[in-house]
Design an enzyme around this catalytic site. Structure first.
Site, PDB file in Angstrom:
ATOM      1  N   ASP A 374       0.733  -1.183   0.116  1.00 49.36           N
ATOM      2  CA  ASP A 374       0.061  -0.044  -0.007  1.00 49.36           C
ATOM      3  C   ASP A 374       0.893   1.241  -0.143  1.00 49.36           C
ATOM      4  O   ASP A 374       1.732   1.556   0.630  1.00 49.36           O
ATOM      5  CB  ASP A 374      -0.934  -0.137   1.379  1.00 49.36           C
ATOM      6  N   ILE A 375       0.613   2.090  -0.802  1.00 46.15           N
ATOM      7  CA  ILE A 375       1.336   3.440  -0.874  1.00 46.15           C
ATOM      8  C   ILE A 375       0.906   4.223   0.449  1.00 46.15           C
ATOM      9  O   ILE A 375       0.060   4.819   0.763  1.00 46.15           O
ATOM     10  CB  ILE A 375       0.780   4.220  -2.142  1.00 46.15           C
ATOM     11  N   GLU A 417      -5.004   2.427  -3.664  1.00 45.32           N
ATOM     12  CA  GLU A 417      -3.589   2.445  -3.901  1.00 45.32           C
ATOM     13  C   GLU A 417      -3.114   0.865  -3.221  1.00 45.32           C
ATOM     14  O   GLU A 417      -1.733   0.933  -3.033  1.00 45.32           O
ATOM     15  CB  GLU A 417      -2.971   3.818  -3.166  1.00 45.32           C
TER      16      GLU A 417
END
Length: 493
Positions: A374-375, A417
């Site tokens: 996950d960003i 994301e």
């Protein structure tokens, strides 16, 4: 060959069903999230609680995607999505009376609408509306009569006319890509179909699915969807831009839509079967001409040679059209398993590959690992630079991780994301090693607008007899621990 999209009728061999799929939706839909589940801020929850009722403006003449029923209630595909949004946001939604699309835009400008259910973003509309990430995509399709073969080059043909709906945002896209196209603007898709049926225009360009619905409504059996274009509508929820908390709340609701639930809604309203139909008209005409020439050839051999050349040219044209349609079918198949934004696999494809990996592991007794990444703080990118830059970041991020894994590994966009990687024949140690390599590559990479971003990663190895939802739950918990312990790190589960 044509791509033939038509309404299904009993014992008549027609090939599209627009049906009430309530059972299918009930079987596949997951429980809708609450305001807490989708991460609403206290300010957003207070705003919605104070607002109590949202006025949702709906185009009354765009079924099956958007419309109203005989009781002036919301209907169509967008209605099912807005039932989910209503539960997610815990707010009642009502539909004001709207005469047509122009009336809808006028009411949106005058703040008589809080929300517009389905609309394309444009610079002009952004002066009074905010737009969420698109939640539904519609390719542009071309409708012609059966006796006309469409190829993309027809759009540049001298004098060839195509009907389009007046004010349609696709008009600008068409004129930009096909500068010489001749477009005839009409009031609605029914008028457009009638012009095609009567032969006054070569074809009609509109949203795939909507055009099939119009063919069914008018029962124009001479018409068919004979091609598609590399252009599409990107439909978002729009909110009045003088109340930004409403827009941010809807953005979170859109980003938390369950892909499986969205697919069930699409299957309910636009379950389309594509059939290849061979048109023998030109072939029989050619054979008739050939027979005549053969009879006369005893006297005029030179006419026979000329006819043979004409037949070869005709067959070449038919083969070219066949190749084009086969390529289009391949494109449709790729689109069904590909994330539209990033170009990598979508969640439905990942679910399929994960089930296969579990079966293969059971058969071969070999481990496989899963990485969920996950960003970190991605919302700040959207808040600072806007969603267009955010989209470019997601594209760059997906390309970066796709280039860093093995050919046998499978990567796709899990949602928002978040990205998922399936690593066959890999134990936990190997999965952790790959996850750490990915973390470093992200940390060292320069993203659009010279941004330095980080990623948090969870990694697990599949255990014997473990089902897909169980292994996903474990890797999700590992990712959560990585977030809790400071982000930009790898945690194993």
């Amino acid at each position: 060959m044509y791509i033939n999209i038509r309404p299904r009728k009993a014992a008549k061999g027609l090939f599209i069903t627009l049906f009430a799929g309530v059972f299918l939706l009930a079987m596949n839909a997951t429980a809708a999230q609450t305001t807490d589940d989708i991460g609403l801020t206290q300010a957003e929850r207070d705003y919605l609680k104070t607002k109590k009722v949202l006025r949702v403006c709906v185009d009354p003449d765009r079924l099956p995607f958007d419309g109203v029923d005989g009781d002036r209630q919301h209907a169509g595909l967008s209605k099912d999505y807005f039932d989910i949004f209503s539960r997610m946001l815990a707010v009642e939604m009502v539909v004001p009376e709207v005469q047509d699309w122009n009336d809808l835009i006028s009411k949106a400008k005058s703040r008589e609408c809080d929300v517009v259910s389905q609309i394309n973003a444009s610079e002009k509309r952004k002066s009074f509306l905010d737009f969420t990430t698109p939640y539904f995509y519609l390719p542009l399709a071309v409708v012609t009569r059966y006796d006309r073969i469409f190829v993309e080059e027809s759009l540049e043909g001298a004098g060839t006319q195509f009907a389009v709906i007046k004010g349609d945002i696709a008009i600008d896209k068409l004129r930009q890509r096909y500068p010489s196209v001749v477009l005839v603007e009409v009031k609605n898709n029914i008028q457009a179909m009638e012009l095609v049926y009567e032969g006054e225009v070569f074809g009609y360009i509109g949203a795939q699915g909507a055009v099939a619905f119009a063919i069914q409504s008018l029962n124009l059996n001479k018409l068919a969807v004979t091609g598609s274009l590399p252009l599409r509508y990107e439909l978002s929820v729009a909110t009045r831009n003088d109340e930004p908390l409403l827009g941010s709340a809807f953005e979170k609701a859109v980003l938390h839509l369950d892909p499986k639930e969205g697919q069930s809604i699409r299957d309910k309203w636009i379950a389309i079967t594509i059939e290849k139909v061979t048109d023998y008209t030109l072939l029989w005409l050619t054979l008739l001409i050939l027979g005549t020439v053969l009879v006369v050839s005893l006297y005029w051999n030179r006419y026979l040679a000329k006819a043979n050349r004409k037949i070869l040219d005709t067959l070449k044209d038919l083969n070219d059209v066949k190749a084009q349609l086969e390529e289009q079918n391949k494109m449709f198949k790729r689109q069904s398993i590909t994330d539209a934004l990033t170009g990598i696999y979508n969640r439905l494809k990942l679910d399929e590959d994960l089930s296969y990996a579990i079966k293969r592991s059971k058969r071969t007794k070999n481990d496989f690992s899963i990485i969920l990444l996950d960003i970190d703080n991605f919302k700040l990118v959207n808040d600072r630079f806007g969603h267009l830059v955010g989209d470019e970041v997601l594209k760059a991020f997906s390309s970066l991780i796709a280039s860093a894994i093995r050919e046998t590994d499978i990567v796709g966009r899990w949602g928002g994301e978040e990205f998922l990687i399936i690593c066959p024949d890999t134990d936990l140690q190997g999965g952790k090693k790959l996850a750490e390599q990915l973390r470093k590559r992200v940390e060292e990479y320069e993203f659009p607008e010279k941004q330095q971003l980080n990623a948090s990663l969870g990694v697990v190895v599949h255990e014997d007899t473990e089902k897909a939802d169980a292994v996903i739950a474990r890797v999700d918990k590992a990712l959560y621990r990585a977030k809790e312990q400071g982000r930009n790190r790898v945690e194993a589960g």
